[in-house]
Design a protein around this motif. Structure first.
Motif, PDB file in Angstrom:
ATOM      1  N   THR A 133      16.367  12.803  -4.032  1.00 47.52           N
ATOM      2  CA  THR A 133      15.310  11.670  -3.327  1.00 47.52           C
ATOM      3  C   THR A 133      16.123  11.000  -2.251  1.00 47.52           C
ATOM      4  N   GLN A 134      15.692  11.093  -1.297  1.00 48.47           N
ATOM      5  CA  GLN A 134      16.508  10.159  -0.011  1.00 48.47           C
ATOM      6  C   GLN A 134      15.219   9.045   0.276  1.00 48.47           C
ATOM      7  N   VAL A 135      15.865   7.888   0.543  1.00 46.87           N
ATOM      8  CA  VAL A 135      14.933   6.611   0.913  1.00 46.87           C
ATOM      9  C   VAL A 135      15.566   5.931   2.293  1.00 46.87           C
TER      10      VAL A 135
ATOM     11  N   ALA B 114      10.305   7.528   1.064  1.00 50.96           N
ATOM     12  CA  ALA B 114      11.065   8.375   0.127  1.00 50.96           C
ATOM     13  C   ALA B 114      10.711   9.918   0.262  1.00 50.96           C
ATOM     14  N   LYS B 115      11.723  10.743   0.392  1.00 46.25           N
ATOM     15  CA  LYS B 115      11.626  12.061   0.582  1.00 46.25           C
ATOM     16  C   LYS B 115      12.050  12.629  -0.802  1.00 46.25           C
ATOM     17  N   THR B 116      11.330  13.423  -1.437  1.00 41.63           N
ATOM     18  CA  THR B 116      11.922  14.141  -2.536  1.00 41.63           C
ATOM     19  C   THR B 116      11.672  15.537  -2.829  1.00 41.63           C
TER      20      THR B 116
ATOM     21  N   VAL C 114       0.698  -1.183   0.153  1.00 45.40           N
ATOM     22  CA  VAL C 114      -0.002  -0.033   0.116  1.00 45.40           C
ATOM     23  C   VAL C 114       0.933   1.008   0.149  1.00 45.40           C
ATOM     24  N   SER C 115       0.627   2.561  -0.944  1.00 44.02           N
ATOM     25  CA  SER C 115       1.272   3.357  -0.668  1.00 44.02           C
ATOM     26  C   SER C 115       0.603   4.600  -0.650  1.00 44.02           C
ATOM     27  N   HIS C 116       1.282   5.791  -0.351  1.00 40.77           N
ATOM     28  CA  HIS C 116       0.580   7.199  -0.971  1.00 40.77           C
ATOM     29  C   HIS C 116       1.361   8.144  -0.599  1.00 40.77           C
ATOM     30  N   THR C 117       1.268   9.363  -1.285  1.00 36.54           N
ATOM     31  CA  THR C 117       2.202  10.503  -1.315  1.00 36.54           C
ATOM     32  C   THR C 117       1.577  11.487  -0.515  1.00 36.54           C
ATOM     33  N   VAL C 118       2.319  12.422   0.023  1.00 33.90           N
ATOM     34  CA  VAL C 118       1.973  13.497   0.842  1.00 33.90           C
ATOM     35  C   VAL C 118       3.060  14.545   0.503  1.00 33.90           C
ATOM     36  N   LYS C 119       2.538  15.574   0.251  1.00 34.60           N
ATOM     37  CA  LYS C 119       3.265  16.919   0.047  1.00 34.60           C
ATOM     38  C   LYS C 119       3.291  17.908   1.347  1.00 34.60           C
ATOM     39  N   LYS C 120       4.437  18.204   1.640  1.00 31.80           N
ATOM     40  CA  LYS C 120       4.803  19.051   2.770  1.00 31.80           C
ATOM     41  C   LYS C 120       5.784  20.183   2.604  1.00 31.80           C
ATOM     42  N   ALA C 121       5.412  21.522   2.462  1.00 33.88           N
ATOM     43  CA  ALA C 121       6.229  22.392   2.070  1.00 33.88           C
ATOM     44  C   ALA C 121       7.016  22.067   0.703  1.00 33.88           C
ATOM     45  N   ASP C 122       8.434  22.039   0.797  1.00 31.90           N
ATOM     46  CA  ASP C 122       8.920  21.526  -0.687  1.00 31.90           C
ATOM     47  C   ASP C 122       9.181  20.307  -0.963  1.00 31.90           C
ATOM     48  N   ASN C 123       8.518  19.505   0.229  1.00 32.80           N
ATOM     49  CA  ASN C 123       9.346  18.017  -0.118  1.00 32.80           C
ATOM     50  C   ASN C 123       7.915  17.175  -0.484  1.00 32.80           C
ATOM     51  N   ALA C 124       8.060  16.106  -1.091  1.00 37.24           N
ATOM     52  CA  ALA C 124       6.892  14.953  -1.199  1.00 37.24           C
ATOM     53  C   ALA C 124       7.508  13.951  -0.414  1.00 37.24           C
ATOM     54  N   PHE C 125       6.553  13.165   0.261  1.00 38.54           N
ATOM     55  CA  PHE C 125       6.737  11.951   1.073  1.00 38.54           C
ATOM     56  C   PHE C 125       6.007  11.048   0.373  1.00 38.54           C
ATOM     57  N   THR C 126       6.576   9.882   0.052  1.00 41.66           N
ATOM     58  CA  THR C 126       5.914   8.637  -0.436  1.00 41.66           C
ATOM     59  C   THR C 126       6.347   7.648   0.472  1.00 41.66           C
ATOM     60  N   PHE C 127       5.129   6.980   1.033  1.00 36.51           N
ATOM     61  CA  PHE C 127       5.108   5.870   2.171  1.00 36.51           C
ATOM     62  C   PHE C 127       4.647   4.670   1.492  1.00 36.51           C
ATOM     63  N   ARG C 128       5.194   3.437   1.571  1.00 40.76           N
ATOM     64  CA  ARG C 128       4.794   2.236   1.168  1.00 40.76           C
ATOM     65  C   ARG C 128       4.914   1.185   2.401  1.00 40.76           C
ATOM     66  N   SER C 129       4.010   0.429   2.496  1.00 42.28           N
ATOM     67  CA  SER C 129       3.896  -0.749   3.450  1.00 42.28           C
ATOM     68  C   SER C 129       3.511  -1.916   2.996  1.00 42.28           C
ATOM     69  N   GLY C 130       3.803  -3.002   3.544  1.00 42.66           N
ATOM     70  CA  GLY C 130       3.264  -4.474   2.957  1.00 42.66           C
ATOM     71  C   GLY C 130       3.831  -5.491   4.089  1.00 42.66           C
ATOM     72  N   TRP C 131       3.005  -6.538   4.029  1.00 39.30           N
ATOM     73  CA  TRP C 131       3.182  -7.561   5.017  1.00 39.30           C
ATOM     74  C   TRP C 131       4.125  -8.575   4.273  1.00 39.30           C
ATOM     75  N   HIS C 132       4.884  -9.084   5.127  1.00 35.78           N
ATOM     76  CA  HIS C 132       5.838 -10.542   4.527  1.00 35.78           C
ATOM     77  C   HIS C 132       5.452 -11.559   5.330  1.00 35.78           C
ATOM     78  N   TYR C 133       5.226 -12.794   4.679  1.00 31.35           N
ATOM     79  CA  TYR C 133       5.369 -13.884   5.831  1.00 31.35           C
ATOM     80  C   TYR C 133       5.761 -15.145   4.891  1.00 31.35           C
ATOM     81  N   SER C 134       6.979 -15.800   5.417  1.00 33.56           N
ATOM     82  CA  SER C 134       7.526 -16.864   4.819  1.00 33.56           C
ATOM     83  C   SER C 134       6.646 -18.040   4.645  1.00 33.56           C
ATOM     84  N   GLY C 135       5.656 -18.430   4.975  1.00 34.36           N
ATOM     85  CA  GLY C 135       4.743 -19.510   5.014  1.00 34.36           C
ATOM     86  C   GLY C 135       4.817 -20.420   6.122  1.00 34.36           C
ATOM     87  N   CYS C 136       5.757 -20.369   7.163  1.00 33.90           N
ATOM     88  CA  CYS C 136       5.836 -21.003   8.243  1.00 33.90           C
ATOM     89  C   CYS C 136       6.364 -20.404   9.352  1.00 33.90           C
TER      90      CYS C 136
END
Length: 261
Positions: free
Chosen positions: A193-195, A186-188, A153-175
């Motif tokens: 751009t810094q990650v 990510a801050k652009t 899931v991702s979304h981007t938010v603009k604050k002042a002169d920066n754009a922040f993109t946030f991504r998150s997700g679950w990971h399960y190995s199966g056992c």
């Protein structure tokens, strides 16, 4: 593009990262569940409360609300947002309250921050001990067997002169009983751009296993993960809201250990 740690402390960016969350809808939905299943009291504790946005809504709706979190900088922000509330720095796996509560909440899948089954059991025991008779423990959870490791899931938010993109997700190995919440920020701006990447260890549990852990001490009600309507869980979806009513005190056996939860 740099991939070094962008932030050493997320507390200052937490509200930006969660800007798309409808805290009011989540709080109102749980309050409706509490009205249906609760004991009529208004003492509320939010576990893993972060910067306190849910606590703010509960207070505004007449609850005597408090919060706990393991991150003190976030609690400092919460105290500014909710000066009426008491906040304590505690581990959700082993917390205590000064007064029994009528409602305990744990939003945003934070119940999974118990990074193993034993710690999850300890969290459930702590919630049971902290509740009044007939009190409600309400949280949302994800079923390990329904996780899609490729879904983010991702979304981007603009604050002042920066754009922040946030991504998150679950990971399960199966056992096993461990899964991970993978985060990327990510801050652009006009210069670069810094990650920042991180992976949080979480407890992996199926809903069947979770219900088995809860049922010795709670009357368990499971609902679809829909904060707009109270709909019983269809038994197939992998996200759900749990409303657990305290039905009995723990049973003490000869060893002095509680059999509850």
């Amino acid at each position: 593009m740099s991939f070094n740690a962008l932030y050493t402390d997320l507390s200052g960016y937490y509200d930006v990262m969660c800007e798309d969350i409808d805290y009011r809808a989540q709080s109102n939905a749980v309050q409706r569940l509490h009205q249906i299943f609760g004991n009529g009291g208004n003492l509320h504790l939010d576990v893993a409360c972060g910067t306190g946005p849910h606590v703010r809504h509960f207070i505004d709706n007449g609850y005597v609300s408090s919060g706990l979190d393991i991150n003190q900088p976030m609690l400092d922000i919460a105290a500014t947002r909710c000066p009426e509330a008491q906040f304590t720095c505690q581990d959700m796996g082993n917390f205590q309250v000064s007064d029994p509560q009528d409602l305990i909440t744990c939003f945003l899948y934070s119940i999974h921050y118990s990074d193993g089954i034993e710690k999850l059991k300890a969290c459930i025991e702590s919630a049971h001990s902290a509740l009044m008779s007939g009190g409600v423990f309400c949280f949302n959870a994800v079923d390990k067997d329904k996780i899609d490791n490729n879904l983010f899931v991702s979304h981007t938010v603009k604050k002042a002169d920066n754009a922040f993109t946030f991504r998150s997700g679950w990971h399960y190995s199966g056992c096993g009983e461990k899964q991970a919440l993978k985060l990327s920020i990510a801050k652009t701006n006009a210069c670069d751009t810094q990650v920042w990447n991180d992976e949080h260890p979480m407890v992996a549990v199926s809903f069947a296993e979770l219900i088995t852990l809860l049922e010795p001490c709670f009357e368990v009600h499971v609902f679809e993960h829909n904060f707009e309507a109270i709909t019983p869980w269809n038994t197939t979806s992998g996200n759900a809201i749990f409303a657990c009513v305290k039905i009995q005190p723990p049973t003490v056996v000869a060893t002095g250990q509680s059999t509850c939860c």
